[in-house]
Design a protein around this motif. Structure first.
Motif, PDB file in Angstrom:
ATOM      1  N   LYS A 607       6.765 -13.086  -9.201  1.00  0.00           N
ATOM      2  CA  LYS A 607       5.787 -11.995  -9.312  1.00  0.00           C
ATOM      3  C   LYS A 607       6.411 -10.678  -8.866  1.00  0.00           C
ATOM      4  CE  LYS A 607       1.246 -11.610  -8.378  1.00  0.00           C
ATOM      5  NZ  LYS A 607       0.155 -11.569  -7.458  1.00  0.00           N
ATOM      6  N   ILE A 608       6.200  -9.643  -9.683  1.00  0.00           N
ATOM      7  CA  ILE A 608       6.745  -8.341  -9.295  1.00  0.00           C
ATOM      8  C   ILE A 608       6.020  -7.806  -8.062  1.00  0.00           C
ATOM      9  CG2 ILE A 608       7.040  -5.926 -10.006  1.00  0.00           C
ATOM     10  CD1 ILE A 608       7.246  -6.938 -12.907  1.00  0.00           C
ATOM     11  N   MET A 609       6.782  -7.362  -7.061  1.00  0.00           N
ATOM     12  CA  MET A 609       6.166  -6.819  -5.847  1.00  0.00           C
ATOM     13  C   MET A 609       6.056  -5.298  -5.969  1.00  0.00           C
ATOM     14  SD  MET A 609       7.779  -9.284  -2.932  1.00  0.00           S
ATOM     15  CE  MET A 609       6.634  -8.895  -1.609  1.00  0.00           C
ATOM     16  N   ARG A 610       4.962  -4.845  -6.556  1.00  0.00           N
ATOM     17  CA  ARG A 610       4.764  -3.397  -6.765  1.00  0.00           C
ATOM     18  C   ARG A 610       4.681  -2.649  -5.444  1.00  0.00           C
ATOM     19  NH1 ARG A 610       1.105  -5.911 -10.098  1.00  0.00           N
ATOM     20  NH2 ARG A 610       1.678  -5.912 -12.309  1.00  0.00           N
ATOM     21  N   ARG A 611       4.164  -3.369  -4.446  1.00  0.00           N
ATOM     22  CA  ARG A 611       4.019  -2.803  -3.102  1.00  0.00           C
ATOM     23  C   ARG A 611       5.381  -2.348  -2.560  1.00  0.00           C
ATOM     24  NH1 ARG A 611       4.534  -5.663   1.582  1.00  0.00           N
ATOM     25  NH2 ARG A 611       4.600  -7.747   0.690  1.00  0.00           N
ATOM     26  N   VAL A 612       6.421  -3.155  -2.834  1.00  0.00           N
ATOM     27  CA  VAL A 612       7.764  -2.824  -2.353  1.00  0.00           C
ATOM     28  C   VAL A 612       8.293  -1.591  -3.098  1.00  0.00           C
ATOM     29  CG1 VAL A 612      10.154  -3.676  -2.198  1.00  0.00           C
ATOM     30  CG2 VAL A 612       8.225  -5.208  -1.687  1.00  0.00           C
ATOM     31  N   LEU A 613       8.068  -1.570  -4.405  1.00  0.00           N
ATOM     32  CA  LEU A 613       8.491  -0.412  -5.205  1.00  0.00           C
ATOM     33  C   LEU A 613       7.825   0.861  -4.705  1.00  0.00           C
ATOM     34  CD1 LEU A 613       8.239  -1.746  -8.861  1.00  0.00           C
ATOM     35  CD2 LEU A 613      10.315  -0.911  -7.739  1.00  0.00           C
ATOM     36  N   LYS A 614       6.540   0.738  -4.403  1.00  0.00           N
ATOM     37  CA  LYS A 614       5.768   1.900  -3.986  1.00  0.00           C
ATOM     38  C   LYS A 614       6.267   2.410  -2.636  1.00  0.00           C
ATOM     39  CE  LYS A 614       1.061   3.564  -3.744  1.00  0.00           C
ATOM     40  NZ  LYS A 614      -0.260   3.410  -4.310  1.00  0.00           N
ATOM     41  N   ALA A 615       6.482   1.487  -1.706  1.00  0.00           N
ATOM     42  CA  ALA A 615       6.958   1.881  -0.375  1.00  0.00           C
ATOM     43  C   ALA A 615       8.301   2.597  -0.500  1.00  0.00           C
ATOM     44  CB  ALA A 615       7.070   0.651   0.517  1.00  0.00           C
ATOM     45  N   LYS A 616       9.158   2.055  -1.331  1.00  0.00           N
ATOM     46  CA  LYS A 616      10.478   2.642  -1.498  1.00  0.00           C
ATOM     47  C   LYS A 616      10.352   4.043  -2.115  1.00  0.00           C
ATOM     48  CE  LYS A 616      15.051   1.448  -3.086  1.00  0.00           C
ATOM     49  NZ  LYS A 616      15.404   1.462  -4.503  1.00  0.00           N
ATOM     50  N   GLU A 617       9.516   4.155  -3.118  1.00  0.00           N
ATOM     51  CA  GLU A 617       9.307   5.431  -3.801  1.00  0.00           C
ATOM     52  C   GLU A 617       8.792   6.496  -2.830  1.00  0.00           C
ATOM     53  OE1 GLU A 617       9.972   6.116  -6.955  1.00  0.00           O
ATOM     54  OE2 GLU A 617       9.146   8.154  -6.908  1.00  0.00           O
ATOM     55  N   LEU A 618       7.917   6.083  -1.911  1.00  0.00           N
ATOM     56  CA  LEU A 618       7.308   7.050  -0.997  1.00  0.00           C
ATOM     57  C   LEU A 618       8.075   7.163   0.319  1.00  0.00           C
ATOM     58  CD1 LEU A 618       3.546   6.108  -1.526  1.00  0.00           C
ATOM     59  CD2 LEU A 618       4.923   7.761  -2.778  1.00  0.00           C
ATOM     60  N   GLY A 619       9.211   6.445   0.410  1.00  0.00           N
ATOM     61  CA  GLY A 619      10.017   6.491   1.627  1.00  0.00           C
ATOM     62  C   GLY A 619       9.308   5.873   2.818  1.00  0.00           C
ATOM     63  N   GLN A 620       8.470   4.846   2.522  1.00  0.00           N
ATOM     64  CA  GLN A 620       7.752   4.186   3.614  1.00  0.00           C
ATOM     65  C   GLN A 620       8.323   2.798   3.866  1.00  0.00           C
ATOM     66  OE1 GLN A 620       3.881   4.190   1.891  1.00  0.00           O
ATOM     67  NE2 GLN A 620       3.364   6.248   2.622  1.00  0.00           N
ATOM     68  N   ASP A 621       7.893   2.215   4.984  1.00  0.00           N
ATOM     69  CA  ASP A 621       8.295   0.863   5.330  1.00  0.00           C
ATOM     70  C   ASP A 621       7.586  -0.110   4.380  1.00  0.00           C
ATOM     71  OD1 ASP A 621       9.115  -1.418   6.576  1.00  0.00           O
ATOM     72  OD2 ASP A 621       7.608  -1.285   8.183  1.00  0.00           O
ATOM     73  N   ALA A 622       8.314  -1.064   3.816  1.00  0.00           N
ATOM     74  CA  ALA A 622       7.725  -1.970   2.830  1.00  0.00           C
ATOM     75  C   ALA A 622       6.898  -3.092   3.463  1.00  0.00           C
ATOM     76  CB  ALA A 622       8.803  -2.557   1.948  1.00  0.00           C
ATOM     77  N   GLY A 623       6.844  -3.140   4.794  1.00  0.00           N
ATOM     78  CA  GLY A 623       6.038  -4.172   5.458  1.00  0.00           C
ATOM     79  C   GLY A 623       6.686  -5.544   5.310  1.00  0.00           C
ATOM     80  N   ASP A 624       5.858  -6.564   5.202  1.00  0.00           N
ATOM     81  CA  ASP A 624       6.354  -7.942   5.127  1.00  0.00           C
ATOM     82  C   ASP A 624       7.032  -8.197   3.784  1.00  0.00           C
ATOM     83  OD1 ASP A 624       6.805 -10.618   5.248  1.00  0.00           O
ATOM     84  OD2 ASP A 624       4.689 -11.200   5.079  1.00  0.00           O
ATOM     85  N   ILE A 625       8.345  -8.459   3.845  1.00  0.00           N
ATOM     86  CA  ILE A 625       9.044  -8.722   2.585  1.00  0.00           C
ATOM     87  C   ILE A 625       9.677 -10.114   2.615  1.00  0.00           C
ATOM     88  CG2 ILE A 625       9.446  -6.349   1.806  1.00  0.00           C
ATOM     89  CD1 ILE A 625      12.257  -6.562   3.098  1.00  0.00           C
ATOM     90  N   SER A 626       9.071 -11.002   3.427  1.00  0.00           N
ATOM     91  CA  SER A 626       9.655 -12.343   3.578  1.00  0.00           C
ATOM     92  C   SER A 626       9.603 -13.144   2.271  1.00  0.00           C
ATOM     93  CB  SER A 626       8.924 -13.099   4.687  1.00  0.00           C
ATOM     94  OG  SER A 626       7.557 -13.133   4.392  1.00  0.00           O
ATOM     95  N   THR A 627       8.684 -12.795   1.378  1.00  0.00           N
ATOM     96  CA  THR A 627       8.606 -13.556   0.125  1.00  0.00           C
ATOM     97  C   THR A 627       9.512 -12.974  -0.958  1.00  0.00           C
ATOM     98  OG1 THR A 627       6.728 -12.246  -0.608  1.00  0.00           O
ATOM     99  CG2 THR A 627       6.214 -14.311   0.495  1.00  0.00           C
ATOM    100  N   LEU A 628      10.187 -11.862  -0.614  1.00  0.00           N
ATOM    101  CA  LEU A 628      11.063 -11.219  -1.598  1.00  0.00           C
ATOM    102  C   LEU A 628      12.233 -12.137  -1.956  1.00  0.00           C
ATOM    103  CD1 LEU A 628      11.185  -8.409  -2.984  1.00  0.00           C
ATOM    104  CD2 LEU A 628      12.783  -7.721  -1.218  1.00  0.00           C
ATOM    105  N   GLU A 629      12.516 -12.189  -3.242  1.00  0.00           N
ATOM    106  CA  GLU A 629      13.503 -13.133  -3.754  1.00  0.00           C
ATOM    107  C   GLU A 629      14.896 -12.842  -3.203  1.00  0.00           C
ATOM    108  OE1 GLU A 629      14.414 -14.680  -8.237  1.00  0.00           O
ATOM    109  OE2 GLU A 629      14.258 -12.536  -7.842  1.00  0.00           O
ATOM    110  N   ASP A 630      15.237 -11.504  -3.213  1.00  0.00           N
ATOM    111  CA  ASP A 630      16.606 -11.262  -2.754  1.00  0.00           C
ATOM    112  C   ASP A 630      16.734  -9.872  -2.154  1.00  0.00           C
ATOM    113  OD1 ASP A 630      18.974  -9.695  -3.735  1.00  0.00           O
ATOM    114  OD2 ASP A 630      18.045 -10.047  -5.697  1.00  0.00           O
TER     115      ASP A 630
END
Ligand code: WT7
Length: 630
Positions: A607-630
């Motif tokens: 599943k695409i993690m849009r939340r991570v993309l958004k955090a990165k785009e806004l220069g914010q902390d992406a929060g819990d990324i333990s489920t991120l593939e890589d």
């Protein structure tokens, strides 16, 4: 803390109290008491409200609640169009102006209640002449012209179900909505106007209905000379269709729960949801909210800037105000065309007393400066309204100031699904810029955690409603499972999908969507809809879309795209992607920015993690990324 944050917190602390004179003139002078009483016995409260309208046969039960299925005014028969028209035409109001329409080129058309009634009856008879029967669906794809409301009311009169599709949607988007509703008839126009330019709608309809087997006829309102060619017998000119029809047509007595309309809106998947509203409960809810929120009186001139293609137009241009016998002003075109004085000019010229608009429009007008509103006499204004997205305190203050500094602003929170305003001030209630204030009478709204527990003051959580209300949607057309999700996400609550907090005074502060729905200029669009449009482009392998804060339109669309092998990034390709979304979806879905990327952040299950993309785009902390593939 950053200075601007301190500033905005200080501003949030500001309270505007209504004058004694304002309070004295309102229907509901003591909100706290009225609210407490209304939710002690909501059924008694709504039953009382329903008695202000006309019923062919009375209901025997106000509410039948079979979680999550509601029936209101059970056993009663009524008709929405009868209450919008016949109820008034029987009185002196037949001579009262119902609608003032102002065209983009400055044309004006005025309908008294009697004239609107005659037009609606003619149109209803014309619908009958095509063999349309109760329960049949009619798709209305029209620009903002009076024929739109005539067609809606004519359908309602006969118990046909209208599906209004906003005229900015493209052919594939229109087609999927016609297909889902299985409409027998499509009503359209040759053109709409946008900033002086003719937008050709007929070719869009031609393309959309080419594969729709259910569509028997297409009725066309012809505005341009010479008129577009129509191919009989399938295509019919609106004027010809109505000309010889009798000006009387009995309104059909309908069971309260008879569907009035389907309105498609965006969700978290690519397929829009057909929200179903019914005659009885929706009628009572829109009637009472229009009356109390704007404190509507006989001599008001009510101007709502929405397009009837969206729910605001359904509930608060057409149905709510007509139920109240109000005079409605509706204007085609944009707030800054031909110049940024457009709306102020209309307000001054006609003496508008109630002005209901959107935060995006206010922020747009703010950019042109205060000199524009200053040129006009805005003293007729009495109550202002805002809807569609959170209004930031700066825009609120500006709107308040340029309209004279004393007119209360009703920041109304609700949704396509809720049918009516749910959280809102009343003109007698103290206002805090940026807050939608308190729940409407008879509405048990709250902010809760995932388990449905009420949260303490200022804790962020989910906006919910704990009891059914009359104008709530009854189902998602042909998809009852999708309806149930609203009531099954958080136990015993209707989940709106908004994040919110309540302050110590119980004031609601809405903070945006909790899901993958974005709001561009107040228009609702699902990230999945834009993504599926993008991946249907031959050069695209994968796409992810996020909403990005934008100073004027609230949120703008940003897309991240992985190209298929053999395709190279270029300005032409980016343009071709944008054009593609325009043709697939329409203007409101086109991304403002497109980044070509080599990969997208995904969970291990893909599943695409849009939340991570958004955090990165806004220069914010992406929060819990333990489920991120890589
Ligand atoms: C979503 C519903 C309401 C009719 C037009 C839009 C957002 C709407 C407000 C407001 C903060 C608001 C919410 C809601 N929204 N009004 N006053 N303050 N947010 O209807 O297209 O169904 O969109 O619009 O996020 O869920 P809709």
């Amino acid at each position: 803390m950053a200075d601007d944050k301190v500033d905005s917190l200080l501003k949030e602390g500001r309270v505007y109290r209504p004058s004694q004179e304002t309070v004295a003139s309102t229907y509901i002078q003591d909100y706290e008491t009225a609210y407490r009483e209304s939710i002690q016995n909501p059924e008694a409260f709504w039953g009382q409200a329903a008695k202000e309208l006309d019923w062919f046969t009375p209901w025997n039960k106000v509410l039948e609640w079979n979680y999550p299925w509601a029936k209101w005014f059970v056993g009663g028969t009524c008709n929405m169009a009868y209450n919008c028209l016949d109820r008034h035409v029987k009185t002196w109001r037949r001579h009262k102006v119902a609608v003032i329409w102002v065209g983009e080129k400055g044309e004006e058309r005025i309908f008294t209640y009697a004239e609107l009634y005659r037009q609606v009856c003619r149109c209803a008879n014309a619908l009958k002449s095509l063999g349309l029967r109760k329960g049949d669906r009619v798709t209305i794809y029209l620009p903002k012209i009076p024929e739109q409301m005539v067609a809606m009311l004519a359908c309602a009169r006969l118990g046909l179900i209208h599906s209004v599709v906003y005229s900015g949607f493209s052919a594939p988007a229109l087609e999927s909505r016609i297909q889902d509703a299985e409409s027998r008839l499509v009503i359209t126009a040759d053109v709409g106007y946008d900033r002086g330019k003719a937008i050709h709608l007929k070719p869009v309809v031609d393309q959309a209905v080419a594969h729709c087997r259910t569509v028997e006829h297409v009725v066309v309102v012809r505005r341009e000379q010479p008129g577009v060619t129509l191919s009989a017998p399938k295509e019919i000119d609106w004027e010809d269709w109505l000309r010889d029809q009798p000006v009387a047509c009995e309104a059909e007595p309908l069971d309260s729960e008879t569907p009035l309309y389907i309105l498609y809106t965006s969700g978290t998947t690519g397929k829009p949801k057909g929200v179903v509203h019914v005659h009885g409960g929706y009628m009572v809810g829109t009637y009472l909210t229009t009356k109390y929120v704007f404190n509507l009186k006989e001599d008001d001139l009510y101007f709502c800037v929405a397009d009837p293609g969206w729910v605001t137009g359904h509930s608060y241009i057409v149905y709510g105000p007509l139920l109240n016998g109000a005079t409605i002003l509706t204007a085609e075109g944009k707030p800054d065309y031909p110049n940024p004085g457009r709306w102020w000019d209309i307000i001054a010229k006609y003496g508008v007393t109630v002005f209901y608009t959107t935060p995006t429009a206010i922020r747009l007008l703010m950019r042109y400066g205060e000199d524009w509103p200053k040129k006009y006499d805005l003293t007729s204004l009495r109550v202002l309204g805002s809807v569609g997205e959170p209004i930031n305190p700066e825009a609120w203050e500006w709107f308040h100031r340029v309209t004279g500094g004393k007119k209360p602003i009703m920041d109304t929170w609700w949704q396509t699904e809720t049918g009516m305003i749910l959280v809102t001030p009343l003109p007698s209630v103290p206002l805090k810029p940026g807050s939608a204030t308190r729940p409407f009478l008879g509405v048990e709204a709250d902010v809760v955690d995932r388990e449905g527990k009420s949260l303490p003051a200022n804790a962020g959580g989910f906006a919910v409603v704990k009891k059914p209300w009359p104008a709530m949607m009854r189902t998602i057309y042909k998809d009852p499972d999708r309806y149930q999700v609203y009531w099954n996400t958080i136990p015993n609550c209707y989940t709106a999908g908004d994040v919110c907090r309540k302050d110590k005074d119980g004031y609601f502060w809405f903070m945006g969507r909790a899901d993958d729905v974005i709001k561009v200029a107040g228009n609702r669009i699902g990230t999945a809809e834009v993504e599926s449009a993008l991946v249907s482009h031959p050069a695209v392998a994968e796409a992810a879309v996020i909403g990005k804060p934008h100073p004027t339109v609230g949120e703008s669309i940003k897309a991240f795209v992985i190209l298929k092998q053999g395709h190279q990034e270029s300005p032409e390709l980016i343009q071709s992607l944008k054009n593609h979304v325009l043709t697939e979806l329409g203007k409101i879905g086109v991304p403002a920015e497109i980044d070509i990327v080599p990969s997208l952040p995904k969970t291990r299950s893909g599943k695409i993690m849009r939340r991570v993309l958004k955090a990165k785009e806004l220069g914010q902390d992406a929060g819990d990324i333990s489920t991120l593939e890589d």
